[in-house]
Design a protein around this motif. Structure first.
Motif, PDB file in Angstrom:
ATOM      1  N   UNK A  88      47.857  33.520  31.173  1.00  0.00           N
ATOM      2  CA  UNK A  88      48.699  34.320  30.279  1.00  0.00           C
ATOM      3  C   UNK A  88      47.906  34.681  29.027  1.00  0.00           C
ATOM      4  N   UNK A  89      47.859  35.987  28.759  1.00  0.00           N
ATOM      5  CA  UNK A  89      47.168  36.492  27.583  1.00  0.00           C
ATOM      6  C   UNK A  89      48.216  37.011  26.613  1.00  0.00           C
ATOM      7  N   UNK A  90      48.490  36.234  25.583  1.00  0.00           N
ATOM      8  CA  UNK A  90      49.486  36.613  24.586  1.00  0.00           C
ATOM      9  C   UNK A  90      48.955  37.682  23.648  1.00  0.00           C
ATOM     10  N   UNK A  91      49.787  38.112  22.705  1.00  0.00           N
ATOM     11  CA  UNK A  91      49.371  39.128  21.736  1.00  0.00           C
ATOM     12  C   UNK A  91      48.149  38.664  20.937  1.00  0.00           C
ATOM     13  N   UNK A  92      47.160  39.528  20.832  1.00  0.00           N
ATOM     14  CA  UNK A  92      45.929  39.280  20.071  1.00  0.00           C
ATOM     15  C   UNK A  92      45.142  38.081  20.596  1.00  0.00           C
ATOM     16  N   UNK A  93      45.298  37.748  21.878  1.00  0.00           N
ATOM     17  CA  UNK A  93      44.561  36.643  22.480  1.00  0.00           C
ATOM     18  C   UNK A  93      43.461  37.167  23.396  1.00  0.00           C
ATOM     19  N   UNK A  94      42.410  36.363  23.554  1.00  0.00           N
ATOM     20  CA  UNK A  94      41.344  36.640  24.509  1.00  0.00           C
ATOM     21  C   UNK A  94      41.214  35.440  25.421  1.00  0.00           C
ATOM     22  N   UNK A  95      41.165  35.682  26.724  1.00  0.00           N
ATOM     23  CA  UNK A  95      40.989  34.595  27.689  1.00  0.00           C
ATOM     24  C   UNK A  95      39.703  34.840  28.472  1.00  0.00           C
ATOM     25  N   UNK A  96      39.127  33.744  28.970  1.00  0.00           N
ATOM     26  CA  UNK A  96      37.911  33.807  29.784  1.00  0.00           C
ATOM     27  C   UNK A  96      38.274  33.400  31.203  1.00  0.00           C
ATOM     28  N   UNK A  97      37.898  34.234  32.168  1.00  0.00           N
ATOM     29  CA  UNK A  97      38.116  33.951  33.575  1.00  0.00           C
ATOM     30  C   UNK A  97      36.747  33.883  34.245  1.00  0.00           C
ATOM     31  N   UNK A  98      36.586  32.968  35.204  1.00  0.00           N
ATOM     32  CA  UNK A  98      35.300  32.883  35.886  1.00  0.00           C
ATOM     33  C   UNK A  98      35.499  32.486  37.336  1.00  0.00           C
ATOM     34  N   UNK A  99      34.510  32.799  38.145  1.00  0.00           N
ATOM     35  CA  UNK A  99      34.520  32.462  39.556  1.00  0.00           C
ATOM     36  C   UNK A  99      33.156  32.745  40.139  1.00  0.00           C
ATOM     37  N   UNK A 100      33.018  32.489  41.460  1.00  0.00           N
ATOM     38  CA  UNK A 100      31.721  32.708  42.077  1.00  0.00           C
ATOM     39  C   UNK A 100      31.833  32.839  43.584  1.00  0.00           C
ATOM     40  N   UNK A 101      30.789  33.359  44.171  1.00  0.00           N
ATOM     41  CA  UNK A 101      30.593  33.372  45.614  1.00  0.00           C
ATOM     42  C   UNK A 101      29.424  32.431  45.905  1.00  0.00           C
ATOM     43  N   UNK A 102      29.200  32.107  47.147  1.00  0.00           N
ATOM     44  CA  UNK A 102      28.032  31.301  47.503  1.00  0.00           C
ATOM     45  C   UNK A 102      26.768  32.132  47.404  1.00  0.00           C
ATOM     46  N   UNK A 103      26.859  33.394  47.786  1.00  0.00           N
ATOM     47  CA  UNK A 103      25.662  34.238  47.812  1.00  0.00           C
ATOM     48  C   UNK A 103      25.832  35.429  46.880  1.00  0.00           C
ATOM     49  N   UNK A 104      26.224  36.581  47.393  1.00  0.00           N
ATOM     50  CA  UNK A 104      26.322  37.807  46.588  1.00  0.00           C
ATOM     51  C   UNK A 104      27.768  38.247  46.420  1.00  0.00           C
ATOM     52  N   UNK A 105      28.015  38.955  45.320  1.00  0.00           N
ATOM     53  CA  UNK A 105      29.345  39.476  44.998  1.00  0.00           C
ATOM     54  C   UNK A 105      29.397  40.949  45.416  1.00  0.00           C
ATOM     55  N   UNK A 106      30.440  41.330  46.146  1.00  0.00           N
ATOM     56  CA  UNK A 106      30.620  42.732  46.550  1.00  0.00           C
ATOM     57  C   UNK A 106      31.492  43.481  45.549  1.00  0.00           C
ATOM     58  N   UNK A 107      32.626  42.890  45.168  1.00  0.00           N
ATOM     59  CA  UNK A 107      33.558  43.580  44.267  1.00  0.00           C
ATOM     60  C   UNK A 107      34.295  42.566  43.398  1.00  0.00           C
ATOM     61  N   UNK A 108      34.677  43.025  42.221  1.00  0.00           N
ATOM     62  CA  UNK A 108      35.430  42.206  41.265  1.00  0.00           C
ATOM     63  C   UNK A 108      36.513  43.082  40.660  1.00  0.00           C
ATOM     64  N   UNK A 109      37.725  42.540  40.522  1.00  0.00           N
ATOM     65  CA  UNK A 109      38.784  43.266  39.826  1.00  0.00           C
ATOM     66  C   UNK A 109      39.754  42.266  39.206  1.00  0.00           C
ATOM     67  N   UNK A 110      40.517  42.790  38.250  1.00  0.00           N
ATOM     68  CA  UNK A 110      41.497  41.992  37.506  1.00  0.00           C
ATOM     69  C   UNK A 110      42.880  42.585  37.794  1.00  0.00           C
ATOM     70  N   UNK A 111      43.832  41.716  38.128  1.00  0.00           N
ATOM     71  CA  UNK A 111      45.212  42.182  38.280  1.00  0.00           C
ATOM     72  C   UNK A 111      45.997  41.813  37.020  1.00  0.00           C
ATOM     73  N   UNK A 112      47.001  42.627  36.701  1.00  0.00           N
ATOM     74  CA  UNK A 112      47.815  42.446  35.499  1.00  0.00           C
ATOM     75  C   UNK A 112      49.281  42.351  35.903  1.00  0.00           C
ATOM     76  N   UNK A 113      50.001  41.471  35.222  1.00  0.00           N
ATOM     77  CA  UNK A 113      51.439  41.340  35.463  1.00  0.00           C
ATOM     78  C   UNK A 113      52.133  41.096  34.124  1.00  0.00           C
ATOM     79  N   UNK A 114      53.177  41.867  33.872  1.00  0.00           N
ATOM     80  CA  UNK A 114      53.935  41.713  32.632  1.00  0.00           C
ATOM     81  C   UNK A 114      54.770  40.443  32.709  1.00  0.00           C
ATOM     82  N   UNK A 115      54.717  39.623  31.677  1.00  0.00           N
ATOM     83  CA  UNK A 115      55.451  38.363  31.639  1.00  0.00           C
ATOM     84  C   UNK A 115      56.683  38.554  30.757  1.00  0.00           C
ATOM     85  N   UNK A 116      57.806  38.138  31.284  1.00  0.00           N
ATOM     86  CA  UNK A 116      59.017  38.150  30.464  1.00  0.00           C
ATOM     87  C   UNK A 116      59.890  39.275  30.672  1.00  0.00           C
TER      88      UNK A 116
END
Length: 116
Positions: A88-116
């Motif tokens: 959850x990213x509140x007003x004026x907040x910054x969050x860090x997200x991370x992940x990995x593959x074993x070898x190479x990355x093909x694509x990356x995207x972020x999904x958004x959902x309104x809370x409340x």
């Protein structure tokens, strides 16, 4: 004679502006009252890929909380694609997200959902 030389360019410019058709003149954009103002929502996210690792920073400049989630598609068929935990990213907040593959990355995207 000097007065005429200093006033002539100004008079000519004024005459040109006044002779423009109405459609050619610039005018302010104002809502027409029939459509509501757009609902501003959504964190701005920046992703970086370094080899097999992915890091994303999402900043939410708006009032509503945005639930962001990192999704990674790996290049190798045997490598497992991942969906990170939502944050959850509140007003004026910054969050860090991370992940990995074993070898190479093909694509990356972020999904958004309104809370409340």
């Amino acid at each position: 004679m000097r007065l005429f030389r200093s006033v002539a360019p100004l008079t000519l410019a004024l005459a040109l502006v006044l002779s423009l058709p109405y459609d050619a003149m610039s005018h302010a954009r104002v809502p027409n009252g029939h459509s509501p103002a757009p609902d501003l929502f959504g964190a701005e996210c920046r992703t970086t890929v370094h080899g097999s690792r992915v890091v994303a920073y999402c900043h939410n400049p708006y009032v509503d909380t945005d639930r962001v989630q990192l999704h990674i598609e790996c290049a190798q068929w045997w490598d497992i694609d991942t969906d990170g935990s939502p944050a959850d990213t509140g007003p004026a907040m910054t969050v860090r997200l991370s992940g990995r593959c074993w070898k190479d990355v093909r694509a990356v995207w972020i999904s958004h959902q309104k809370v409340g």
